[in-house]
Design a protein around this motif. Structure first.
Motif, short mmCIF file in Angstrom:
data_model
loop_
_atom_site.label_atom_id
_atom_site.label_comp_id
_atom_site.label_asym_id
_atom_site.label_seq_id
_atom_site.Cartn_x
_atom_site.Cartn_y
_atom_site.Cartn_z
N ARG A 86 0.71 -1.14 0.08
CA ARG A 86 -0.05 0.01 -0.11
C ARG A 86 0.93 1.45 0.00
O ARG A 86 0.51 2.17 -0.75
CB ARG A 86 -1.04 0.18 1.29
N ILE A 87 2.12 1.25 0.66
CA ILE A 87 2.79 2.46 0.83
C ILE A 87 3.43 2.76 -0.47
O ILE A 87 3.57 3.84 -0.91
CB ILE A 87 3.88 2.26 1.79
N LEU A 88 3.77 1.68 -1.31
CA LEU A 88 4.17 1.79 -2.57
C LEU A 88 3.30 1.72 -4.05
O LEU A 88 3.65 1.64 -4.96
CB LEU A 88 5.42 0.70 -2.76
N LYS A 89 2.14 1.68 -3.45
CA LYS A 89 0.80 1.80 -4.54
C LYS A 89 0.91 0.62 -5.25
O LYS A 89 0.70 0.89 -6.32
CB LYS A 89 1.12 3.29 -5.22
N LEU A 90 1.01 -0.34 -4.62
CA LEU A 90 1.12 -1.67 -5.31
C LEU A 90 -0.19 -2.49 -4.64
O LEU A 90 -0.75 -2.16 -3.73
CB LEU A 90 2.23 -2.59 -5.27
N GLN A 91 -0.70 -3.52 -5.56
CA GLN A 91 -1.80 -4.51 -5.01
C GLN A 91 -1.55 -5.51 -5.74
O GLN A 91 -1.17 -5.83 -6.88
CB GLN A 91 -2.95 -3.77 -5.26
N VAL A 92 -2.44 -6.67 -5.14
CA VAL A 92 -2.17 -7.95 -5.93
C VAL A 92 -3.58 -8.13 -6.38
O VAL A 92 -4.59 -8.00 -5.86
CB VAL A 92 -1.97 -9.04 -4.57
N LEU A 93 -3.46 -8.60 -7.68
CA LEU A 93 -4.69 -8.84 -8.53
C LEU A 93 -5.01 -10.10 -9.02
O LEU A 93 -3.66 -10.60 -9.33
CB LEU A 93 -4.87 -7.70 -9.63
N ASP A 94 -5.88 -10.59 -9.46
CA ASP A 94 -6.28 -11.85 -10.24
C ASP A 94 -5.89 -11.40 -11.79
O ASP A 94 -6.35 -10.28 -12.12
CB ASP A 94 -7.61 -12.17 -10.18
N SER A 95 -4.88 -11.94 -12.40
CA SER A 95 -4.45 -11.57 -13.56
C SER A 95 -5.60 -11.67 -14.71
O SER A 95 -5.53 -10.89 -15.64
CB SER A 95 -3.22 -12.43 -14.17
N GLU A 96 -6.58 -12.50 -14.52
CA GLU A 96 -7.61 -12.53 -15.59
C GLU A 96 -8.87 -11.37 -15.35
O GLU A 96 -9.22 -10.99 -16.49
CB GLU A 96 -8.30 -13.82 -15.57
N THR A 97 -9.06 -11.36 -14.02
CA THR A 97 -10.29 -10.58 -13.96
C THR A 97 -9.79 -9.08 -13.48
O THR A 97 -10.77 -8.37 -13.41
CB THR A 97 -11.34 -11.05 -12.59
N LYS A 98 -8.56 -8.92 -13.12
CA LYS A 98 -8.12 -7.74 -12.66
C LYS A 98 -8.76 -7.25 -11.21
O LYS A 98 -8.86 -6.18 -11.38
CB LYS A 98 -8.24 -6.77 -13.68
N SER A 99 -9.58 -8.25 -10.69
CA SER A 99 -10.00 -7.94 -9.11
C SER A 99 -9.32 -8.65 -8.26
O SER A 99 -8.36 -8.95 -8.51
CB SER A 99 -11.40 -8.17 -9.31
N LYS A 100 -9.67 -8.21 -7.01
CA LYS A 100 -9.06 -8.89 -5.77
C LYS A 100 -9.19 -10.30 -5.97
O LYS A 100 -9.98 -10.72 -6.39
CB LYS A 100 -9.59 -8.35 -4.34
#
Length: 174
Positions: A86-100
């Motif tokens: 979060r500090i570095l403005k990154l997040q983990v996403l599902d690569s197919e749906t681009k959602s959490k």
């Protein structure tokens, strides 16, 4: 190359922040301030810690499990990220749906991500904790965990995704 270098530096820094937080909370606060004074009341003296299975269980319960819960809960949350990400403005996403990612996928991702550390813990603790051996034997699991950690880093740099992200169809993104 600049984009790749920036990405790997941000992702590495996020991981370093997370590991530093975990270290401070679990090692300095929990282990030293809370557990160390009360361990002997539960029969956890030096002889108890000479048994590799006891040490492995203790490490799993007081270090590994809380670390797993931190990563699983953070990355499957609505924020999609640990504190470092979060500090570095990154997040983990599902690569197919681009959602959490789902809790199940977060558990699998955490298991694969932390596999090198778990292999190293097991290698150092079993059958006898390495620090209790007068002449320690070579620990193959320590080597395997270290190699796997390097593979993860190289893949993140070369492919912009780690091995576990590729296997689980997840990605770390802005």
């Amino acid at each position: 190359m600049k984009i790749k270098l920036e990405y790997i530096l941000r992702r590495s820094l996020a991981y370093f922040i997370d590991v530093s937080i975990i270290y401070v909370v679990l090692m300095l606060v929990f282990q030293w301030l809370i557990m160390l004074p009360i361990r002997t009341h539960f029969g956890m003296d030096e002889n108890w810690f000479r048994n590799g299975w006891n040490v492995q269980f203790y490490v799993w319960l007081t270090i590994s499990l809380p670390t797993w819960l931190y990563f699983i809960g953070s990355e499957a949350s609505n924020r999609k990220a640990t504190f470092g990400k979060r500090i570095l403005k990154l997040q983990v996403l599902d690569s197919e749906t681009k959602s959490k990612i789902s809790k199940t996928k977060s558990i699998k991702r955490t298991a694969l991500k932390l596999l090198p550390w778990e292999l190293i813990h097991i290698g150092l603790n079993l059958p006898t904790p390495v620090w209790f051996e007068e002449t320690p034997n070579f620990r193959y699991l320590v080597l395997l965990g270290s190699i796997l950690f390097v593979v993860y880093f190289i893949m993140a740099f070369v492919y912009q995704r780690t091995l576990y992200d590729k296997l689980l169809n997840t990605l770390v993104s802005n």
